[in-house]
Design an enzyme around this catalytic site. Structure first.
Site, PDB file in Angstrom:
ATOM      1  CB  SER A 131      -0.448  -1.845  -0.161  1.00  0.00           C
ATOM      2  OG  SER A 131      -1.330  -1.373  -1.798  1.00  0.00           O
ATOM      3  CG  HIS A 190      -0.819  -6.954  -2.155  1.00  0.00           C
ATOM      4  ND1 HIS A 190      -1.273  -6.039  -1.926  1.00  0.00           N
ATOM      5  CD2 HIS A 190       0.673  -6.152  -2.165  1.00  0.00           C
ATOM      6  CE1 HIS A 190      -1.904  -4.824  -1.602  1.00  0.00           C
ATOM      7  NE2 HIS A 190      -0.697  -4.212  -1.967  1.00  0.00           N
ATOM      8  CG  ASP A 201      -4.539  -8.326  -0.683  1.00  0.00           C
ATOM      9  OD1 ASP A 201      -3.522  -8.600  -0.431  1.00  0.00           O
ATOM     10  OD2 ASP A 201      -4.120  -7.575  -1.137  1.00  0.00           O
TER      11      ASP A 201
END
Ligand SMILES: *[C@@H]1O[C@H](CO)[C@@H](O)[C@H](O)[C@H]1NC(C)=O
Ligand SMILES: *[C@@H]1O[C@H](CO)[C@@H](O)[C@H](O)[C@H]1NC(C)=O
Ligand SMILES: *[C@@H]1O[C@H](CO)[C@@H](O)[C@H](O)[C@H]1NC(C)=O
Ligand SMILES: *[C@@H]1O[C@H](CO)[C@@H](O)[C@H](O)[C@H]1NC(C)=O
Length: 248
Positions: A201, A65, A108
């Site tokens: 992230s 992402h 992910d």
């Protein structure tokens, strides 16, 4: 350090309002030489940041992402405002997992092929990937690092890190049935008030110098647990993709 990658605000119904605040501490400068700072422009030319980690001199691993229109990697940084001895390398090719789902955030994981090899030195090094039989266990404590938001919701200039405890899969399954223990790790004790959480992230979840997870997402309450990508489940894909990205 507060785990709220800007991008997730857009793609998930997450909210910080009423959320608890989690702190990390500043890392010892250059103690995590595999850390990569990622600056990404999305399709609307909005800039955001992620973490990543060097797994080969020409490859950075991060979360899928964190993909965008263009990505620049900075290696060897501690304070990203001070660019002494850092290496800026643009990304030649970004390969997100082909089954990455931007709604549920399963799979992910992404590999970034750098335009040229990083120079390995005292402040830039690769980190080992897990072996296929490696399994992180509930109760195990590992470390996440990143340049994510601080508790006051401003982005950190310096690398921060925090120790987090691996949870039983039920803890995340109770939050959402999208949680899949075979490809994800449930991390962060919900009972630990002082529990620091976070990392940006794409950053690594490091146990005994091996990266076992990738920071993926958190639930809308903002409280732990967090969901990380379980790297050991993706080794065939990683090996195949890294081979594909071999320099001719
Ligand atoms: C990435 O995109 C931004 C915004 O469009 C642009 O300003 C920047 O020069 C681009 N960087 C690279 C390396 O292409
Ligand atoms: C947020 O906290 C950090 C660390 O304490 C501090 O350096 C920074 O100035 C603060 N930012 C704002 C906008 O208050
Ligand atoms: C969990 O992920 C594995 C590997 O992708 C998949 O085979 C399995 O069906 C998934 N389980 C659920 C309940 O979605
Ligand atoms: C991790 O690597 C560092 C530097 O190579 C070393 O000093 C340390 O002992 C290692 N830690 C573990 C738990 O293996």
């Amino acid at each position: 350090m507060f785990l709220l990658p800007l991008l997730l605000v857009a793609v998930l119904p997450v909210s910080t309002e009423g959320g608890e605040i989690f702190w990390g501490t500043e890392s010892k400068p250059h103690s995590r030489p595999y850390m990569a700072f990622l600056e990404i422009y999305d399709s609307k030319s909005q800039k955001f940041r992620c973490g990543g980690f060097l797994v080969r001199e020409d490859i950075v691993m991060t979360a899928a992402h964190c993909n965008g229109r263009n990505i620049t990697v900075t290696l060897g940084a501690h304070n990203i405002k001070k660019q002494k001895n850092t290496q800026h390398i643009s990304v030649l090719e970004a390969i997100p997992h082909k089954s990455f789902n931007s709604k549920t955030l399963v799979n992910d994981i992404m590999l970034l092929k750098l335009k040229h090899k990083a120079k390995i030195n005292g402040v830039v090094k690769t980190i080992d990937l897990p072996k296929s039989q490696d399994q992180v266990k509930p109760g195990q404590v590992c470390t996440v690092a990143g340049w994510g938001n601080l508790a006051n919701c401003s982005l950190s200039d310096t690398l921060q890190e925090v120790d987090l405890e691996v949870q039983k899969s039920q803890t995340c399954q109770e939050m959402s049935k999208n949680f899949n223990d075979s490809i994800q790790i449930c991390v962060g004790n919900p009972k630990e008030k002082k529990a620091t959480a976070g990392g940006d992230s794409g950053g690594p979840f490091v146990c005994h110098n091996v990266t076992q997870g990738i920071v993926s997402y958190h639930y809308c309450t903002g409280k732990p647990p967090r969901v990380f990508t379980r790297i050991s489940s993706f080794l065939p894909w990683i090996q195949q993709t890294m081979k594909l990205l071999q320099q001719p």
